[in-house]
Design an enzyme around this catalytic site. Structure first.
Site, PDB file in Angstrom:
ATOM      1  N   GLU A 177       0.798  -1.226   0.000  1.00  0.00           N
ATOM      2  CA  GLU A 177       0.000   0.000   0.000  1.00  0.00           C
ATOM      3  C   GLU A 177       0.839   1.288   0.000  1.00  0.00           C
ATOM      4  O   GLU A 177       0.799   2.056   0.972  1.00  0.00           O
ATOM      5  CB  GLU A 177      -0.947   0.023   1.211  1.00  0.00           C
ATOM      6  CG  GLU A 177      -1.920  -1.137   1.244  1.00  0.00           C
ATOM      7  CD  GLU A 177      -2.998  -0.976   2.313  1.00  0.00           C
ATOM      8  OE1 GLU A 177      -2.953  -0.015   3.106  1.00  0.00           O
ATOM      9  OE2 GLU A 177      -3.916  -1.821   2.344  1.00  0.00           O
ATOM     10  N   GLU A 359      -5.438  -8.734   1.252  1.00  0.00           N
ATOM     11  CA  GLU A 359      -6.077  -8.217   2.471  1.00  0.00           C
ATOM     12  C   GLU A 359      -7.543  -7.942   2.193  1.00  0.00           C
ATOM     13  O   GLU A 359      -7.894  -7.390   1.147  1.00  0.00           O
ATOM     14  CB  GLU A 359      -5.421  -6.913   2.957  1.00  0.00           C
ATOM     15  CG  GLU A 359      -4.034  -7.094   3.529  1.00  0.00           C
ATOM     16  CD  GLU A 359      -3.481  -5.820   4.181  1.00  0.00           C
ATOM     17  OE1 GLU A 359      -4.279  -4.958   4.623  1.00  0.00           O
ATOM     18  OE2 GLU A 359      -2.250  -5.694   4.228  1.00  0.00           O
TER      19      GLU A 359
HETATM   20  C1  FCB Z   1      -4.280  -2.156   5.725  1.00  0.00           C
HETATM   21  C2  FCB Z   1      -2.878  -2.474   6.188  1.00  0.00           C
HETATM   22  C3  FCB Z   1      -2.833  -3.539   7.253  1.00  0.00           C
HETATM   23  C4  FCB Z   1      -3.943  -3.361   8.271  1.00  0.00           C
HETATM   24  C5  FCB Z   1      -5.275  -3.212   7.580  1.00  0.00           C
HETATM   25  C6  FCB Z   1      -6.438  -3.077   8.531  1.00  0.00           C
HETATM   26  O1  FCB Z   1      -4.303  -0.894   5.150  1.00  0.00           O
HETATM   27  O2  FCB Z   1      -2.077  -2.883   5.114  1.00  0.00           O
HETATM   28  O3  FCB Z   1      -1.575  -3.505   7.851  1.00  0.00           O
HETATM   29  O4  FCB Z   1      -3.669  -2.305   9.089  1.00  0.00           O
HETATM   30  O5  FCB Z   1      -5.246  -2.107   6.718  1.00  0.00           O
END
Ligand code: FCB
Length: 452
Positions: A177, A359
């Site tokens: 990210e 994620e």
């Molecule tokens: C993302 C991050 C991860 C975690 C989630 C909730 O943006 O990459 O580390 O904090 O959010």
């Protein structure tokens, strides 16, 4: 070791995933490892930031976190018990190179060698992120991502790690990210290094993208053909809040800042014109884009890791608006269709590259009940609906290979400290006991049947 009951958790939808689809979970170094001062680890910007008064809720730090550095074997056993076939974790740059560059800390590197070997012993594929926001403090002191040199130092670090772990890791992710560093680290200041400086923010964006491309180039010689590399991008579908032409235009503009600024250079070796023009008014980013940089950033990748949490709605005046229920995270609207939309959009606009979800998840107000279990029904419903959205995207031709939920276990959630619990597994921080939540049992059934 907690014993897992066979999962007969409902609800399920009867949607089967393609044979070979891989289910897993994700974590990151600073959020779970702890052992901040152990075995020669150098400080990172998150050590500095979390120790600065008022930056993290309740003044919490990742000093101990889930103590995964000392508990990794039983944590890997748990991953195996849950039936997962892939585990995404990150390497702490300053554990391997305490000074950011220079001498390698063998003890730090050995930890990750053991972790990778331990995963293979358990039949779990490692997926490794090189950078999950924990810039070595030494590099930050020299300017961090504002300084072009940091991109070259990152590539050196990537090569060292690739040489050490190489093909034992079938999938490598360069940066996690980069947008969050730009927006939270340098625009709002809510994350390390805590700056509120738009001029710097977009210089940082470019240097991170450059670092990604340089790292891909630096790692290739150490990896064989089957080993894959890609970035991990958090993509936000941007929708107009109403049908007006102005809202549609505002949504397109925001899409530039949220998605195209990161996707276009990687897939098209070009920054989006409209976004560059908007940035020109606030940042000297363009001056830092040197000849050849875009070609480097566009170095071919093998897979794209997509992270999806929330959509964004934009009004005609460019304000954001909430249209769906929020999770416990103030910024997260629960909208599974957004996952379908972003996956299909990537294919339409950027081609048929293999995709992995690295994620997706939500925080819920989890507590251990009198019977010792954690009933996180909201997480089950969330995953059921997001898995169904992924299933639809696959049915419509998206080349999605795997799904890693965020997160394996509760952890240090950045500026929220330990207040938000995102895990499938509950962590009692006082005892470091792990308790698989109801969602973990449910997920384990999904994995077993390859069906949601
Ligand atoms: C993302 C991050 C991860 C975690 C989630 C909730 O943006 O990459 O580390 O904090 O959010």
């Amino acid at each position: 070791m907690p014993v897992l009951a066979q999962s007969d958790e409902k609800p399920r939808l009867g949607l089967s995933f393609p044979e070979g689809f891989v289910w897993g979970a994700a974590t990151s170094a600073y959020q779970i490892e702890g052992a901040a001062n152990v075995d020669g680890r150098g400080p990172s910007v998150w050590d500095t930031f979390s120790r600065s008064p008022g930056k993290v809720r309740n003044g919490e730090t990742g000093d101990t976190a889930a103590d995964h550095y000392h508990r990794w074997q039983s944590d890997l056993d748990l991953i195996k018990q849950l039936g997962m076939r892939s585990y995404r974790f990150s390497i702490s740059w300053s554990r391997v190179l305490p000074g950011g560059w220079g001498p390698v800390n063998a003890k730090g590197l050995d930890f990750y060698k053991r972790l990778v070997a331990g995963l293979h012993e358990r039949g779990i594929a490692p997926m490794v992120t090189l950078y999950h926001w924990d810039t070595p403090q030494t590099l930050q002191d020299l300017g961090g991502w504002e300084h072009r040199e940091t991109a070259y130092r990152f590539a050196d670090y990537a090569a060292i790690v690739a040489q050490a772990l190489g093909d034992a890791v079938p999938a490598w992710l360069t940066l996690n990210e980069p947008k969050t560093i730009v927006q939270n680290g340098y625009l709002s200041g809510s994350h390390a290094p805590g700056r509120c400086d738009p001029a710097a923010a977009y210089v940082v964006a470019h240097h991170q993208m450059l670092a990604h491309g340089l790292a891909v180039q630096a790692m290739r010689p150490y990896l064989n053909n089957g080993t894959r590399i890609g970035p991990a991008l958090n993509l936000h579908p941007c929708y107009p809040a109403d049908d007006s032409a102005q809202a549609v235009e505002q949504a397109h503009k925001l899409d530039g800042f949220e998605n195209r600024l990161y996707l276009d250079p990687i897939f098209k070796s070009a920054y989006p014109e409209d976004t560059l023009a908007a940035i020109a008014g606030i940042s000297p980013m363009a001056d830092h884009v040197l000849d050849g940089d875009l070609k480097t950033i566009g170095e071919p990748i093998d897979l794209l890791a997509v992270q999806y949490y929330t959509p964004i709605y934009v009004t005609a005046s460019g304000q954001t608006e909430q249209k769906h229920p929020l999770s416990k995270a103030f910024w997260q609207q629960i909208y599974p269709q957004g996952l379908y939309d972003i996956l299909t959009r990537v294919k339409k606009d950027y081609g048929d590259i293999p995709l992995t979800i690295t994620e997706n998840g939500l925080p819920t107000p989890d507590e251990v009940g009198p019977d010792g279990t954690v009933n996180d029904a909201g997480r089950i419903a969330f995953f059921r609906d997001h898995f169904a959205a992924a299933h639809r995207a696959i049915a419509d031709g998206v080349n999605l290979e795997s799904f890693h939920v965020w997160s394996l276990m509760d952890n240090f959630e950045w500026q929220e400290g330990y207040d938000e619990r995102w895990g499938l597994v509950y962590v009692d921080y006082a005892t470091q006991q792990r308790i698989p939540k109801r969602s973990a049992h449910w997920y384990s059934g999904v994995i077993r049947d390859n069906q949601v």
